[in-house]
Design an enzyme around this catalytic site. Structure first.
Site, PDB file in Angstrom:
ATOM      1  N   THR A  17     -27.035 -34.668 -42.572  1.00 52.42           N
ATOM      2  CA  THR A  17     -27.479 -33.613 -42.025  1.00 52.42           C
ATOM      3  C   THR A  17     -29.320 -34.410 -42.473  1.00 52.42           C
ATOM      4  OG1 THR A  17     -25.969 -32.199 -43.207  1.00 52.42           O
ATOM      5  CG2 THR A  17     -28.214 -30.812 -43.229  1.00 52.42           C
ATOM      6  N   SER A  64     -21.567 -38.961 -44.060  1.00 49.92           N
ATOM      7  CA  SER A  64     -20.963 -39.315 -45.251  1.00 49.92           C
ATOM      8  C   SER A  64     -19.727 -39.514 -45.426  1.00 49.92           C
ATOM      9  CB  SER A  64     -21.401 -39.480 -46.456  1.00 49.92           C
ATOM     10  OG  SER A  64     -21.568 -38.189 -46.837  1.00 49.92           O
ATOM     11  N   THR A  97     -25.105 -36.085 -47.437  1.00 54.09           N
ATOM     12  CA  THR A  97     -24.988 -35.246 -48.885  1.00 54.09           C
ATOM     13  C   THR A  97     -23.244 -35.237 -49.553  1.00 54.09           C
ATOM     14  OG1 THR A  97     -24.349 -32.897 -47.997  1.00 54.09           O
ATOM     15  CG2 THR A  97     -26.807 -33.777 -48.936  1.00 54.09           C
ATOM     16  N   ASP A  98     -22.493 -35.603 -48.223  1.00 53.59           N
ATOM     17  CA  ASP A  98     -21.364 -35.074 -48.567  1.00 53.59           C
ATOM     18  C   ASP A  98     -21.263 -36.381 -49.782  1.00 53.59           C
ATOM     19  OD1 ASP A  98     -20.637 -33.122 -46.964  1.00 53.59           O
ATOM     20  OD2 ASP A  98     -19.262 -33.502 -46.610  1.00 53.59           O
TER      21      ASP A  98
HETATM   22  C1  SIN Z   1     -24.841 -33.605 -44.937  1.00 49.51           C
HETATM   23  O1  SIN Z   1     -25.275 -34.802 -45.075  1.00 49.51           O
HETATM   24  O2  SIN Z   1     -24.887 -32.079 -45.221  1.00 49.51           O
HETATM   25  C2  SIN Z   1     -22.978 -33.625 -44.616  1.00 49.51           C
HETATM   26  C3  SIN Z   1     -22.485 -34.744 -43.955  1.00 49.51           C
HETATM   27  C4  SIN Z   1     -22.436 -35.385 -44.332  1.00 49.51           C
HETATM   28  O3  SIN Z   1     -22.311 -36.039 -46.131  1.00 49.51           O
HETATM   29  O4  SIN Z   1     -23.157 -36.805 -43.885  1.00 49.51           O
END
Ligand code: SIN
Length: 333
Positions: A17, A64, A97-98
């Protein structure tokens, strides 16, 4: 590093993100991930140039949720090479973040350096109102550039908080305060100043047994999630898939339903290690507590959440096969 020169920080972009793009400023949930190049992300935060000399590398550009062993091993190799370079003072990784907490823990257990390595993401794309990526990334650069961050293991910074890679877990689908550690953050970054209040107690980086070793492959470890009425067929299917170990995300303090006990014992008899964890998200699963682990030759996870216990166990299985030794790993890391 002399105090008169700006530190040299390398930023590795991997997507997520923080590299996203929404069609409108109100798109905080429906937007494209992993599209903005890391160089462009940094250009939009001019304050960073005041604190560090920055080089960028776009090592990946993907969500991710797609990360597996190949991505973890590639990242470790590239960061290890950078940390060996006397000209590099620290590394920042921008990451979705995932699974950021999994990658951070893997690096925490395997990098052989005291130099700062900071993993950072964002919950809102750069195009959104009140995007969190720019300040998160600025704070990550502050941390990577600070001698105070040395020898503390891999750090995750989000929403002004500094977390240890060992403890941190993504715990919200959308809130900016999406990252939490069961024992609280290590500290904060406020107005470009890091403040630390505690240290990670468990072994990491230069004190980890994996930090000095070449790792070319990781064994397969699966997770089965418990629920009321869970079917033993889930264990049998996982066992047939060829895993070396199954982490059972049990209910409560590691309770296992009666017919699951038989399925898990059967898998253990077939040579698959069984680890009792908990789906609750925090707390200890004690060895020989809710189940007789010694009798069944199972493992208990201590305080780690299932998806991070999986990272630790994959590494542990590169060294050990005996239950006792594997259990010691859960107590030491
Ligand atoms: C994010 O980055 O918040 C969601 C997608 C990811 O983990 O790549």
């Amino acid at each position: 590093m002399s105090s008169s020169r700006k530190p040299n920080i390398v930023v590795l972009g991997t997507g997520g993100t923080i590299a996203g793009h929404g069609a409108s400023t109100v798109n905080t949930a429906a937007y494209a991930c992993s599209v903005r190049p890391i160089e462009q992300i940094l250009i939009e935060i001019p304050a960073i140039a005041l604190i560090a000399n920055v080089k960028t590398e776009q090592v990946l550009q993907m969500g991710s949720e797609n990360f597996g062993s190949a991505q973890l091993l590639m990242l470790r190799k590239r960061i290890a090479a950078l940390l060996q370079d006397d000209e590099v003072d620290g590394v920042v990784v921008t990451h979705g973040t995932d699974t950021l907490d999994e990658t951070a823990y893997f690096l925490h257990l395997t990098l052989n350096s005291v130099k700062p390595v900071v993993i950072v993401g964002a919950m809102r794309p750069p195009t959104a109102l009140s995007a969190d990526g720019p300040l998160n990334l600025y704070n990550a650069m502050v941390l990577a550039a600070s001698p105070e961050s040395q020898a503390k293991g891999i750090l995750v910074v989000a929403n002004d908080e500094i977390h240890s890679a060992r403890d941190v877990v993504k715990s919200s689908t959308f809130k900016l305060e999406a990252f939490a550690s069961p024992y609280g953050p290590l500290g904060y970054v406020v107005e470009g100043r890091p403040s630390f209040y505690r240290l990670p107690a468990r072994r990491h980086t230069v004190n980890s047994i994996w930090s000095g070793s070449e790792i070319h492959q990781l064994p397969e470890v699966g997770i089965v999630y418990a629920h009321g009425g869970v079917s033993p067929a889930a264990i049998a299917a996982m066992a047939r898939s060829g895993v070396s170990a199954i982490i059972y995300a049990a209910t409560g303090s590691g309770n296992v339903a009666a017919d699951m006990v038989d399925a898990l014992r059967q898998a253990r008899a077939e040579g698959i290690h069984i680890v009792r964890a908990s789906r609750t998200g925090s707390g200890i699963v004690m060895r020989n507590g809710a189940q007789p682990d010694d009798r069944y030759d199972w493992l208990a996870v201590d305080d780690q959440v299932p998806h991070k216990a999986r990272i630790l166990l994959m590494l542990a299985l590169t060294r050990y096969t005996a239950t006792r030794e594997l259990q010691d790993v859960f107590q030491a890391y």
